[in-house]
Write an enzyme that holds these catalytic residues in place. Structure first.
Site, short mmCIF file in Angstrom:
data_model
loop_
_atom_site.label_atom_id
_atom_site.label_comp_id
_atom_site.label_asym_id
_atom_site.label_seq_id
_atom_site.Cartn_x
_atom_site.Cartn_y
_atom_site.Cartn_z
N HIS A 60 12.31 -34.28 -19.05
CA HIS A 60 11.76 -34.82 -17.77
C HIS A 60 9.83 -34.83 -17.68
CE1 HIS A 60 15.41 -37.05 -17.29
NE2 HIS A 60 15.84 -35.80 -17.93
N GLU B 214 13.79 -14.94 -15.75
CA GLU B 214 13.42 -13.34 -16.23
C GLU B 214 12.83 -13.69 -17.58
OE1 GLU B 214 13.12 -9.42 -15.01
OE2 GLU B 214 13.40 -11.33 -14.01
N LYS C 251 4.43 -3.00 -6.43
CA LYS C 251 6.18 -2.90 -7.06
C LYS C 251 6.52 -3.49 -5.68
CE LYS C 251 9.13 -1.12 -9.35
NZ LYS C 251 10.02 -1.77 -9.94
N GLU D 112 3.53 -11.94 -16.29
CA GLU D 112 3.47 -10.95 -14.51
C GLU D 112 2.17 -9.31 -15.06
OE1 GLU D 112 6.32 -9.31 -12.43
OE2 GLU D 112 7.67 -8.77 -13.62
N ARG E 68 1.90 0.79 -6.26
CA ARG E 68 1.96 0.93 -4.64
C ARG E 68 1.04 -0.64 -4.50
NH1 ARG E 68 6.69 1.07 -0.90
NH2 ARG E 68 5.56 0.69 0.11
N LYS F 192 8.70 -11.62 -16.75
CA LYS F 192 8.21 -10.48 -17.40
C LYS F 192 6.78 -10.73 -18.41
CE LYS F 192 10.26 -6.73 -15.58
NZ LYS F 192 10.20 -8.50 -14.61
N ASN G 69 0.32 0.45 6.49
CA ASN G 69 0.53 -0.90 5.34
C ASN G 69 1.29 -1.72 6.12
OD1 ASN G 69 2.29 -1.38 3.05
ND2 ASN G 69 3.75 -0.25 2.93
N GLY G 70 1.00 -2.77 6.01
CA GLY G 70 1.67 -3.26 6.52
C GLY G 70 0.79 -5.10 6.99
N TRP H 91 -3.09 -1.85 -1.51
CA TRP H 91 -3.16 -3.53 -1.79
C TRP H 91 -3.88 -3.94 -1.21
CZ3 TRP H 91 -0.43 -7.34 -1.49
CH2 TRP H 91 -0.36 -9.45 -2.53
N CYS I 230 0.40 -1.14 0.49
CA CYS I 230 -0.11 -0.17 0.14
C CYS I 230 0.94 1.14 -0.29
CB CYS I 230 -0.83 -0.30 1.61
SG CYS I 230 -1.79 -1.20 1.13
#
Length: 608
Positions: free
Chosen positions: A504, A481, A603, A488, A27, A485, A101-102, A75, A2
């Site tokens: 496999h 990576e 973020k 997401e 955020r 990208k 936030n938390g 968030w 947040c």
């Protein structure tokens, strides 16, 4: 997570808060809210959805006049996005207001005790517990009430608090969630991150755990959780204020991709002195570097992927055994840290909760920790024994690009430094490595110039259901990576596999027309990767290959080839990732996705 913004001063608070929240919307963007001292009382407004909804409801803040206030962009963790669950939260009378936030880990027993005392709850959040607990302890002294609450709660928090009885004051507190305090000639600010207030001040204070601050129009006072006055030193932020703006680009992500040449230059240049690498921030002598017997790299997400690359590079150049851990696994697996081990933690924000916990666990066991972070003054930067900054500037898009490239550059420097002091590279080879390192920014620029070619190809896969990435060695790290990208920001299912693992089980997922992105930048593994391409082609795959210039043989087995400039194979990630970033970006744009703010993501992950 947040985002929090607060202001008290000579100017109207609401427009400043909304402007700050807009800089922090990366955020959290499930909902937003604001509270302002207005005409003798605290007025709140909050709404589910993007910040624009709140801006429209308040006519850009004009409908909430007042000179002090706090705001929040959420968030969701506890409770689905809704008007009721949005922040700020208040006591029953609306005279105490809090943004948070938390995560309050013991909110359930606290909530039950408050309910037993007659308190009624209207939301599903853990934050509402704080509002009612503040009410319970408030006897006319805000600081006393806040510190009593902080002694009761467990978990992480960054708090902004207002009391209707004290219209000339704001309060803030922090534990394990980032919070900064700023000041200029017109007033004082709180914020979760620097970009929110960079437009207004460059003078900030970084709050430490379990500290409280009282803000007034004309000054700040810091206190410990036991109400003892504290003296803190301010820090001057030298970021370019325009760095937090789009500057004409459609998205922050695209802008930040184009900033990568400068980011890499800014990260490596100060540490290259003549024909040598000097990393003063290590605070280690050459002899101490020679005694390191093992390195543990701990990180999350894209930072973890840079760590995977660093394992290959460090082991190749410096011949030091390296373990790479996802931070959330490292902290709970009771890791074995042997004498002579060094721990490296990597985080763009410097506030990543699991990475920060891994740092503290390592230090508690008596091991030296090096932090590689982007945000000056962040928790990891302050708590690590040494800090190697990546000079990427503010990164706003949730999906990292330039910070990732800066982390890679920092890790290359570190590997080369270790290799040289341990006598594993001669002067000629070291000079060649330095030359290739210096060439990376221009080579990245060259690859960014191919965006139209990548865009044209990406348009073909806007409707894809599954896309797979394969590679060997460093190419596998690049695949991790590249896949992240894509998934997401485009929401297309994507996986990365070590190419040798295809037999496999993975190859059973290949269907006619399935796109497989094959990385083939490592000379010693090139022919083996060619064999893997042939395998997926035989099952109907369409292959996009990324390889180094001169590897024309790959055209015989691939459908589409992207060439990267020649470089030391250890540095190939820095170049090969560029077309993969562009590919992910243009696929996501073609699908109409919100590239800068992908669903369900934030973020800076400051909670577990």
């Amino acid at each position: 997570m947040c985002g929090i913004v607060g202001y008290i001063g000579k100017k109207q608070a609401a427009p400043i808060i909304l402007d700050g929240l807009a800089k922090l919307e990366y955020r959290g963007y499930d909902s937003a809210g604001m509270a302002v001292y207005s005409e003798g009382k605290i007025v709140t407004c909050k709404a589910v959805g993007r910040l624009k909804v709140l801006e429209n409801l308040t006519r850009g803040g004009e409908s909430m006049p007042g000179f002090a206030g706090i705001g929040h962009t959420r968030w969701a963790t506890h409770g689905a996005p809704s008007d009721l669950n949005s922040h700020p939260h208040t006591n029953k009378e609306g005279t105490i207001v809090v943004v948070h936030n938390g995560i309050i880990e013991n909110y359930i027993p606290l909530k039950k005790k408050l309910q037993d005392k007659g308190y009624e709850f209207v939301s599903e959040t853990d934050t509402e517990v704080l509002a009612h607990l503040l009410d319970y302890y408030y006897k006319g002294n805000p600081l006393e009430a806040i510190t009593k609450v902080l002694h009761r709660v467990e978990g992480s928090y960054a708090l902004g608090i207002m009391f209707a009885d004290f219209p000339g004051e704001l309060y803030a507190a922090r534990k394990d969630s980032p919070l900064i305090v700023g000041q200029n000639a017109d007033g004082c600010f709180i914020a979760s991150d620097v970009p929110a207030i960079l437009k207004y001040t460059r003078t900030v204070y970084y709050m430490d755990n379990q500290e409280v601050v009282r803000l007034k129009e004309d000054g700040l006072q810091f206190f410990s959780v036991d109400e003892e006055p504290l003296t803190k030193q301010s820090v001057t932020i030298d970021w370019d204020a325009n760095a937090a703006e789009k500057a004409g680009y459609e998205h922050f992500m695209l802008k930040e991709m184009y900033e990568q040449p400068k980011t890499v230059t800014d990260t490596i240049s100060p540490r290259i002195k003549g024909n040598d690498i000097v990393i003063d921030e290590l605070n280690m002598t050459d002899e101490e570097l020679r005694t390191v017997r093992k390195i543990h790299i701990v990180a999350c997400g894209s930072a973890y992927h840079t760590g995977v690359t660093a394992k290959y590079v460090l082991e190749e150049l410096a011949r030091i055994p390296v373990e790479v851990d996802v931070a959330s696994e490292f902290r709970y697996r009771n890791p074995i840290l042997e004498e002579g081990s060094m721990v490296i933690v990597i985080s763009q924000s410097g506030e990543t909760a699991d990475t920060l916990a891994a740092l503290r666990e390592s230090k508690a066991r008596g091991f030296k920790v090096l932090g590689i972070v982007n945000v000056v003054g962040s928790s990891i930067a302050r708590e690590a024994d040494a800090c190697l900054y990546t000079w990427a500037g503010p990164e706003i898009a949730v999906a990292t690009t330039k910070a990732y490239s800066a982390q890679l550059a920092a890790l290359y420097l570190l590997a080369m430094k270790f290799a040289k002091v341990r006598g594993l590279v001669d002067d000629e080879k070291f000079a060649a490595l330095l030359n290739d390192l210096r060439c990376l920014p221009d080579q990245i620029e060259l690859l960014l110039g191919q965006k139209e070619k990548i865009q044209h190809f990406a348009n073909r896969y806007v409707g894809a259901r599954d896309i797979f990435f394969i590679g060997r060695g460093i190419d596998y790290a690049i695949s991790l990576e590249g896949s992240l990208k894509l998934k997401e920001i485009s929401y297309i299912h994507s996986e990365a596999y070590a190419a040798g693992e295809l037999k496999h089980g993975t190859i059973s997922l290949i269907e006619e027309g399935t796109l497989v992105v094959a990385l083939a930048t490592q000379p010693e593994l090139f022919q083996k990767t060619i064999s893997n391409i042939v395998e997926v082609k035989a099952r109907g795959a369409f292959v996009m290959a990324v390889t180094s210039e001169g590897n024309k043989a790959i055209e015989k087995v691939s459908d589409y080839v992207v060439y990267i400039p020649e470089t030391t194979p250890c540095f190939a990630n820095s170049l090969a990732i560029i077309p993969l970033q562009l590919f992910a970006y243009y696929v996501a744009v073609g699908r109409g996705c919100d590239v800068d703010k992908p669903r369900n993501l934030a973020k800076s992950v400051t909670v577990e």
